[in-house]
Design an enzyme around this catalytic site. Structure first.
Site, PDB file in Angstrom:
ATOM      1  N   SER A 266       0.844  -1.191   0.000  1.00 15.22           N
ATOM      2  CA  SER A 266       0.000   0.000   0.000  1.00 15.22           C
ATOM      3  C   SER A 266       0.886   1.251   0.000  1.00 15.22           C
ATOM      4  O   SER A 266       1.694   1.423  -0.904  1.00 15.22           O
ATOM      5  CB  SER A 266      -0.976  -0.039   1.183  1.00 15.22           C
TER       6      SER A 266
ATOM      7  N   GLU B  15      -9.032  -5.287  -4.146  1.00 19.03           N
ATOM      8  CA  GLU B  15      -8.519  -4.046  -3.563  1.00 19.03           C
ATOM      9  C   GLU B  15      -9.668  -3.080  -3.293  1.00 19.03           C
ATOM     10  O   GLU B  15      -9.543  -2.150  -2.490  1.00 19.03           O
ATOM     11  CB  GLU B  15      -7.505  -3.393  -4.505  1.00 19.03           C
TER      12      GLU B  15
ATOM     13  N   HIS C  96      -7.740  -5.707   0.385  1.00 18.93           N
ATOM     14  CA  HIS C  96      -6.521  -4.910   0.458  1.00 18.93           C
ATOM     15  C   HIS C  96      -5.800  -5.177   1.781  1.00 18.93           C
ATOM     16  O   HIS C  96      -6.387  -5.080   2.851  1.00 18.93           O
ATOM     17  CB  HIS C  96      -6.882  -3.420   0.355  1.00 18.93           C
TER      18      HIS C  96
END
Length: 507
Positions: free
Chosen positions: A212, A324, A412
């Protein structure tokens, strides 16, 4: 008699502690000796300072080297996390401590007396305003067990880490500025270069990896002049790469507005504002305090650096998770607002590429968000960087056994505990089954194998990415499978859409 017994017990405890300390691992750094502890058979050195406190007059300045010490410094507990919103700061370290004096890192090693072990430096995610290197899910012991040295680190976050102000523009006119959290990461990499041999590591075989915001950071290090020569390989997990960065001047305007909100008329007054007041102002500012384009540290946008081949020519692993869009779901983003990003004259093409007639609006929006923000940029980066050193593309699709059938895919960030083998640190640890354990073992082999030799060693052949074949490694159901990408049509559409939107923004 009871008093004597109590004194004897205290004396015995002290002697036992002294004996235990004598068996604790030690290592020498440039600033002094540190004493770590045993962690799952590995040696862990926690909370080692790599920078001086960036508080007070050092707030919003480049990190300075820490003061040295005499004797042996205890390195058996994580240092405090960098300041962040308390309500969202979960599992930052053992005590969830926070402080502006937060520039510390952690090292796990199988053997301090070893020589030339590969080094893996983890940069945590959290949207550049959350997270810490001491979070339990980043326990490096499982990775270190594969004969690598693992480093995790803190870096300044939010407006303490990424901040501009007209006064800073004047004060630091010829120096790197604004991206202070990124400069912290550079300082940590310099510490690794200068000290990791004392922990058995090889400073000439360093892999940086992150997820990320940590993955975005890795992308920036690939072309920052400040990071040159500080690493040899890179792994990027769920980073995107097409999101445009603001400029330092934009951040100056945001910082001036924030200074007005806290009634600070000068830079000196702003540096004196109590931390709780700053965090409160940050929360109400409406600004995302992110890295910016700044000539000395991040000299251009990510896509420009990649297209112009201004990035380090190092082996690369890059990939995403297949849901995601859990991020947009968590923010309760309206599906229609995501779909509307596609220009009207491209909607039919989008629906055809995604077979949207068989999807709900939410499913269509999820697919668009995941691909536009993550999967398509990852493939594009793999394709362009593969013209130099090899690039290895993957997609993570594993859903833990207790959730299979209940969520659309791998959310995610869920890949992190598989890479670190740290599912046992989660409250939901009991929900991970045999397939999850197998998946974690495979990914640990892949990641550490890449760190050792520049190519993943997963028990399954994983060739470098080639445009003509458009194949990638799929991690799912406790297995790794190298196969033709089933999303080629959708990702091709996303590249076309990105080009269209970029041209429109320049008009």
């Amino acid at each position: 008699m009871k008093r004597f017994a109590s004194l004897a017990a205290i004396l015995f405890a002290c002697l036992s502690t002294a004996h235990a300390d004598s068996d604790a691992p030690t290592a020498m750094t440039k600033t002094g000796m540190v004493m770590g502890k045993s962690d799952a058979g590995m040696s862990a050195f926690l909370g080692i300072p790599y920078g001086a406190s960036p508080a007070g007059e050092r707030r919003w300045t480049a990190p300075q080297k820490p003061q040295g010490w005499e004797g042996v410094r205890q390195a058996q507990a994580f240092g405090p996390a960098c300041p962040q919103p308390v309500s969202q700061a979960v599992l930052l370290n053992e005590d969830n401590d926070q402080s502006e004096d937060c520039l510390s890192l952690n090292v796990w090693t199988p053997d301090t007396d070893a020589e030339d072990l590969p080094v893996m430096v983890w940069i945590h995610g959290g949207a550049f305003y959350l997270g810490a290197g001491g979070a339990p899910i980043y326990d490096g012991s499982a990775l270190a067990r594969e004969d690598v040295v693992v480093v995790t680190l803190n870096y300044r976050l939010g407006m303490l880490g990424f901040f501009g102000h007209p006064g800073l523009a004047d004060e630091q006119a010829n120096a790197p500025r604004a991206n202070y959290g990124f400069l912290d990461q550079v300082a940590a990499l310099e510490w690794v270069r200068d000290n990791i041999e004392g922990f058995g590591g090889d400073p000439d075989n360093v892999t940086i990896f992150g997820e990320s915001a940590g993955g975005v950071s890795v992308l920036l290090h690939l072309y920052s002049p400040l990071s040159e020569g500080l690493f040899d390989k890179a792994i990027i997990q769920s980073s995107g790469g097409w999101r445009p960065l603001s400029g330092a001047a934009d951040l100056d305007s945001d910082g001036a507005a924030l200074a007005e909100a806290v009634e600070a008329s000068t830079l000196t007054e702003l540096r004196d504002v109590p931390l709780p007041d700053l965090l409160s102002a940050q929360a109400g500012s409406g600004t995302e305090w992110w890295p910016v384009v700044e000539k000395n540290s991040v000299p251009m946008q990510v896509p420009a650096a990649i297209r112009k081949r201004k990035i380090a020519d190092v082996p690369l692993m890059i990939g995403t998770n297949n849901w995601e869009a859990s991020l947009s779901r968590a923010r309760k983003t309206d599906p229609g607002s995501i779909i509307s990003i596609v220009p009207e004259d491209m909607r039919d093409e989008a629906r055809e590429a995604y077979k949207a007639d068989h999807l709900s609006d939410q499913q269509f929006a999820d697919a668009l968000y995941t691909d536009a923000g993550f999967a398509a940029p990852a493939r594009w980066i793999a394709r362009l960087t593969s013209k130099g050193k090899p690039a290895y593309l993957y997609r993570f699709e594993q859903v833990r056994e207790s959730l299979r059938g209940n969520v659309p895919g791998a959310a995610h960030g869920v890949d992190v505990v598989y890479v670190f083998g740290s599912a046992g640190t989660l409250a939901s640890a009991a929900e991970f089954g045999e397939a999850d354990t197998k998946m974690s073992d495979i990914m640990i082999d892949c990641w550490t194998g890449f760190a050792k030799a520049g190519e993943p060693a997963c028990g399954t052949e994983w060739p470098a990415y080639k445009r003509g074949t458009d194949k990638l490694m799929i991690f799912d159901n406790g297995m790794a499978s190298f196969e033709k990408d089933k999303q080629t049509e959708q990702l091709n559409f996303q590249e076309k859409l990105a080009l269209r939107l970029a041209r429109s923004s320049r008009r």
